[in-house]
Write an enzyme that holds these catalytic residues in place. Structure first.
Site, mmCIF file in Angstrom:
data_model
loop_
_atom_site.group_PDB
_atom_site.id
_atom_site.type_symbol
_atom_site.label_atom_id
_atom_site.label_comp_id
_atom_site.label_asym_id
_atom_site.label_seq_id
_atom_site.Cartn_x
_atom_site.Cartn_y
_atom_site.Cartn_z
ATOM 1 N N TYR A 177 0.654 -1.206 -0.200
ATOM 2 C CA TYR A 177 0.128 -0.122 0.051
ATOM 3 C C TYR A 177 0.993 1.191 0.025
ATOM 4 O O TYR A 177 0.555 2.236 -0.555
ATOM 5 C CB TYR A 177 -0.926 -0.076 1.246
ATOM 6 N N LYS A 229 3.187 -15.325 2.936
ATOM 7 C CA LYS A 229 3.396 -16.102 1.743
ATOM 8 C C LYS A 229 4.845 -16.444 1.837
ATOM 9 O O LYS A 229 5.678 -15.970 0.746
ATOM 10 C CB LYS A 229 2.821 -15.356 0.775
ATOM 11 N N ASP A 232 -2.673 -18.506 0.972
ATOM 12 C CA ASP A 232 -3.679 -19.043 -0.054
ATOM 13 C C ASP A 232 -4.559 -20.362 0.960
ATOM 14 O O ASP A 232 -5.680 -20.315 0.832
ATOM 15 C CB ASP A 232 -2.862 -19.650 -1.165
ATOM 16 N N ASP A 267 -6.476 -7.110 4.376
ATOM 17 C CA ASP A 267 -7.479 -6.606 3.988
ATOM 18 C C ASP A 267 -8.638 -7.437 3.024
ATOM 19 O O ASP A 267 -9.679 -7.550 3.225
ATOM 20 C CB ASP A 267 -7.203 -5.597 2.817
ATOM 21 N N ASP A 306 -12.530 -9.325 4.535
ATOM 22 C CA ASP A 306 -13.746 -9.056 3.809
ATOM 23 C C ASP A 306 -14.066 -10.616 3.761
ATOM 24 O O ASP A 306 -15.337 -10.638 3.687
ATOM 25 C CB ASP A 306 -13.570 -8.601 2.521
HETATM 26 C C1 IPM Z 1 -10.296 -1.184 3.854
HETATM 27 C C2 IPM Z 1 -10.374 -0.531 2.273
HETATM 28 C C3 IPM Z 1 -8.994 0.377 2.345
HETATM 29 C C4 IPM Z 1 -7.973 -0.654 2.250
HETATM 30 C C5 IPM Z 1 -9.184 1.183 0.885
HETATM 31 C C6 IPM Z 1 -10.204 1.823 0.502
HETATM 32 C C7 IPM Z 1 -7.878 2.145 0.847
HETATM 33 O O1 IPM Z 1 -10.557 -1.413 1.640
HETATM 34 O O2 IPM Z 1 -10.284 -0.219 4.820
HETATM 35 O O3 IPM Z 1 -10.296 -2.274 4.023
HETATM 36 O O4 IPM Z 1 -7.550 -1.240 1.281
HETATM 37 O O5 IPM Z 1 -7.235 -0.713 3.511
HETATM 38 MN MN MN Z 2 -10.906 -3.339 2.399
#
Ligand code: IPM
Ligand code: MN
Ligand code: NAD
Length: 356
Positions: free
Chosen positions: A141, A186, A218, A242, A246
């Site tokens: 990032y 990884k 993975d 990240d 999710d």
């Molecule tokens: C999160 C989001 C952010 C990230 C983006 C919007 C920069 O996906 O907070 O999880 O990848 O950290």
């Molecule tokens: Mn995110």
């Protein structure tokens, strides 16, 4: 207690979910006699539109002088042209770096009422209680980027210091939980992962009471779905964290439920739901405010030390889920404001019970 909280509603559903969480914070302040002052500032696309800058100086100044920052979300199709010079997401990344909030905590629990919403079998979800510690200010990032017409690079760089400070947080949290840390990397391919692995092992020596295991990312993506209840604290680098969080939201039932706290060395922190600006449902009253309301609870706990108040919000959210006042993402038909109002009612009920 007196506290200054900067609000960054941002874009898309950000303003809708932040408004709900602010109502909850105000209710807590009234009940417990706290003096919270709120300073609303621009970030992301809204700040680009107003000032051409996704993180204006006034926003930085307010956040730096605040006890805590509550953010909704940034981004959206309006600002997503791949050739755009400036993007809303840059504002959020710059804010995380400026505030030095390197440890992003993302707790994942499964409410029994919602287990049937998960694509997984109900029995696999029994006892799921995870705490992700995602490194937040390093890795791909923040590395150097290059771009020519036909080549692009994103450098992924980590220092021992960056790895160690995030890892220590993970081990400290594990001590208050099930004494189990899973480090995800990884290391069979990436040099940065090998530095993570050796650093994590060295840090682990200071926590002999905590069990450490390593898992390749993975296979972890699969294990998170096949045996999620066997994990406790999961520590990993920025990008893997990240993606995995999710994925983990599918265990809880909706991305709209998951809160986060981003912490540095001091008490101040940045609090935001893990979801984005959800352009597909923005402005329709369909956004689930619970991830942001639970982020406000983390704010009270981690930055203001108000554990009782934080628990009261979490209990109110649990009660609202149990009674079935749910937004569409959770199979319900309540709108954002109705869910927030139900949380406020549950807070009042819990408080009346406590003082009775
Ligand atoms: C999160 C989001 C952010 C990230 C983006 C919007 C920069 O996906 O907070 O999880 O990848 O950290
Ligand atoms: Mn995110
Ligand atoms: P998203 O998280 O915004 O949405 C993914 C899906 O989840 C959508 O279908 C959305 O409707 C749903 N969803 C998300 N939050 C919800 C909520 N509270 N209630 C009900 N449903 C919800 O991810 P995306 O669509 O990939 O990204 C949209 C924009 O958001 C992009 O510009 C991205 O960069 C940005 N983003 C910002 C943040 C942040 O500010 N922290 C986080 C992730 C994505």
């Amino acid at each position: 207690m007196k506290a200054k909280i900067t609000l960054l509603p941002g874009d898309g559903i950000g303003p809708e979910v932040v408004a709900s969480a602010v109502d909850v914070l105000k209710a807590v302040a009234t009940k417990y006699g706290h003096d919270f002052s709120f300073d609303e500032q621009l970030i992301g696309g809204a700040a680009i539109d107003a000032h051409g800058d996704p993180l204006p100086p006034a926003t930085v100044a307010s956040c730096q002088s605040a006890d805590a920052v509550l953010l909704g979300a940034v981004g959206g199709p309006k600002w997503s042209d791949p050739n755009a010079k400036v993007r809303p997401e840059q504002g959020l990344l710059a804010l995380r770096a400026t505030l030095g909030v390197y440890a992003n905590l993302r707790p994942v629990r499964v409410h029994p009422q919602l287990a049937n919403l998960s694509p997984l079998k109900n029995e696999k979800l029994q006892g799921v209680d995870l705490l992700f510690v995602r490194e937040l200010t390093g890795g791909a990032y923040f590395g150097a980027k290059t771009r020519t017409a036909d080549t692009a690079t994103d450098e992924c760089k980590y220092t021992v210091t960056e790895i160690e400070r995030a890892t220590r947080r993970a081990f400290e949290f594990a001590r208050g939980r099930k004494h189990h840390v899973t480090h995800v990397d990884k290391a069979n391919v990436l040099e940065t992962s090998r530095l993570w692995r050796s650093t994590v092992e060295r840090v682990a020596k200071d926590y002999p009471d905590v069990k450490l295991e390593h898992q390749l990312v993975d296979s972890m993506a699969m294990l998170l779905l096949s045996r999620p209840s066997t994990y406790d604290v999961i520590v990993t680098e920025n990008l893997f964290g990240d993606i995995l969080t999710d994925e983990a939201a599918a265990l809880a039932g909706s991305l709209g439920l998951l809160p986060s706290a981003s912490l540095g060395d001091g008490k101040a922190g940045l609090y935001e739901p893990i979801h984005g600006s959800a352009p597909d449902i923005a402005g329709k009253g369909l956004a689930n405010p619970l991830g942001t309301i639970l982020s406000a609870a983390l704010l009270l706990r981690c930055s203001l030390g108000l554990e009782t108040e934080a628990r009261e919000i979490e209990a109110a959210v649990d009660a609202v889920i149990a009674q079935g006042t749910l937004t569409r993402d959770l199979g319900g038909s309540a709108n954002t404001a109705e869910v927030a109002a139900a949380v406020l009612r549950a807070l009042v009920a819990a408080h009346e019970k406590a003082v009775a």
